[in-house]
Design an enzyme around this catalytic site. Structure first.
Site, PDB file in Angstrom:
ATOM      1  N   LYS A  54       0.834  -1.210   0.000  1.00 50.72           N
ATOM      2  CA  LYS A  54       0.000   0.000   0.000  1.00 50.72           C
ATOM      3  C   LYS A  54       0.868   1.259   0.000  1.00 50.72           C
ATOM      4  O   LYS A  54       0.582   2.217  -0.715  1.00 50.72           O
ATOM      5  CB  LYS A  54      -0.939  -0.010   1.219  1.00 50.72           C
ATOM      6  CG  LYS A  54      -2.037  -1.062   1.079  1.00 50.72           C
ATOM      7  CD  LYS A  54      -2.807  -1.324   2.369  1.00 50.72           C
ATOM      8  CE  LYS A  54      -3.747  -2.507   2.187  1.00 50.72           C
ATOM      9  NZ  LYS A  54      -4.489  -2.850   3.398  1.00 50.72           N
ATOM     10  N   GLN A  98      -4.334  -1.296   9.555  1.00 50.08           N
ATOM     11  CA  GLN A  98      -4.214  -2.608   8.920  1.00 50.08           C
ATOM     12  C   GLN A  98      -4.833  -3.685   9.822  1.00 50.08           C
ATOM     13  O   GLN A  98      -4.510  -3.777  11.000  1.00 50.08           O
ATOM     14  CB  GLN A  98      -2.722  -2.919   8.646  1.00 50.08           C
ATOM     15  CG  GLN A  98      -2.470  -4.224   7.926  1.00 50.08           C
ATOM     16  CD  GLN A  98      -3.090  -4.264   6.531  1.00 50.08           C
ATOM     17  OE1 GLN A  98      -3.010  -3.315   5.770  1.00 50.08           O
ATOM     18  NE2 GLN A  98      -3.735  -5.375   6.205  1.00 50.08           N
ATOM     19  N   ASP A 121     -10.720   3.008   3.782  1.00 52.23           N
ATOM     20  CA  ASP A 121     -10.988   1.565   3.610  1.00 52.23           C
ATOM     21  C   ASP A 121     -12.487   1.311   3.408  1.00 52.23           C
ATOM     22  O   ASP A 121     -12.879   0.241   2.951  1.00 52.23           O
ATOM     23  CB  ASP A 121     -10.535   0.797   4.872  1.00 52.23           C
ATOM     24  CG  ASP A 121      -9.211   0.079   4.667  1.00 52.23           C
ATOM     25  OD1 ASP A 121      -8.853  -0.189   3.501  1.00 52.23           O
ATOM     26  OD2 ASP A 121      -8.550  -0.245   5.675  1.00 52.23           O
TER      27      ASP A 121
END
Ligand code: NAD
Length: 296
Positions: A54, A98, A121
């Site tokens: 990412k 995460q 997200d």
């Protein structure tokens, strides 16, 4: 039938090229670069790999990024206090924690502490709720990436029978919501299967479009699908492989050889859905910087 490959790596590259161009235009118009704050708790090797890919993607498209690495002993309060400082910092556009988190931390609690306007997200209940009522939102990256693949390959979704295997908050459920909505997204007749579903084959065999996100290596086999089905294999599973230097290989949730005999289209693992997830994260971060979803 022998399936055509859906090349997620290629479509992700196109998506990233577009984001890079849009970021450049945004910066040339006098705005600061978008900024993504990543938080990793613990040292799980899988999470480290995802965080690396990412942050590399950010560098590739010109989004600034920083990673807070916290020990797996961090308390919920310490983690949420840190998130709060990023929520209040106008220089931070997107915040990504995460997952998975260590067992003593509630991912629901942590996700809810992120300002939903920075939840790139798309996991915050505000964004999931808006998805469910067809309102503009940060769409969670994996389902959003799958919709980009449908678009790129002109794969029809409307009025098809879509079957989703897996109902997690991050993949299966938002995928099913997007497929089923009547106004903005899929317009498909949608069935959701999960670990409590009886006779899975009865459902998968009737799918025109099958999305599998169960985390069960090669669970879906050729005899479970019908001729001509479009198959999106989200699963990424490590299985032992003595012939590989690493000692393992990656396989999907579908048995590729037998399923691709019958499918019209199929995503490979790796190189299918995975790269799209990261590309959509870049897109969401730019949307956050532009305040496109939640104008001030
Ligand atoms: P999860 O464990 O949170 O959820 C799994 C879901 O599958 C659950 O709803 C469960 O009920 C269902 N399930 C499990 N066994 C089943 C069975 N035998 N029959 C029917 N349903 C069953 O997993 P997740 O986070 O949604 O991830 C699923 C898979 O997708 C994993 O392999 C993960 O690594 C992968 N993944 C890939 C990407 C990507 O970008 N490609 C992103 C996220 C997750």
């Amino acid at each position: 039938m022998s399936a055509k490959l859906i090349d997620g790596k290629y479509v992700a590259e196109l998506t990233r090229n577009q984001v890079r161009e849009d970021v450049n235009h945004w910066v040339e118009s006098g705005n600061r670069r978008p900024f993504l704050q990543v938080i990793q708790v613990g040292t799980d090797p899988g999470s480290t790999t995802y965080v690396r890919s990412k942050t590399r993607a950010c560098e590739d498209v010109g989004i600034e990024t920083d990673t807070n690495r916290l020990p797996d002993t961090v308390s919920a309060k310490q983690l949420k206090d840190l998130i709060r400082t990023h929520n209040e910092n106008d220089g931070v556009d997107g915040i990504l924690v995460q997952l998975p988190l260590p067992a003593h931390l509630s991912s629901h609690d942590v996700i809810e502490s992120i300002d939903y306007r920075k939840d790139v997200d798309g996991f915050h209940p505000m964004n999931v709720g808006r998805l469910a009522v067809d309102q503009p939102t940060f769409r969670s990256c994996t389902p959003a990436g799958i919709f980009e693949l449908f678009k790129h390959y002109s794969i029809p979704v409307k009025s098809k029978h879509a079957v989703v295997v897996g109902a997690s908050n991050i993949v299966g459920s938002p995928m099913a919501i997007m497929l089923s909505r009547e106004n903005t997204s899929g317009k498909a007749t949608t069935t959701i299967c999960h670990k409590f579903t009886k006779d899975l084959t009865q459902h998968t065999i009737s799918a025109d479009l099958l999305v599998v996100a169960a985390g069960q290596p090669e669970m879906i086999r050729g005899e479970m699908v019908k001729e001509g089905v479009v198959v999106i294999d989200v699963g990424i599973n490590r299985v032992a492989d003595e012939t590989s230097e690493k000692g393992y290989k990656l396989v999907g949730d579908c048995h590729f050889e037998s399923v691709s005999e019958k499918a019209s289209w199929i995503t490979p693992v790796p190189g299918g859905v995975g790269p799209m997830t990261v590309a959509m994260l870049m897109k969401n971060t730019l949307l956050a910087a532009k305040k496109s979803i939640y104008p001030e």
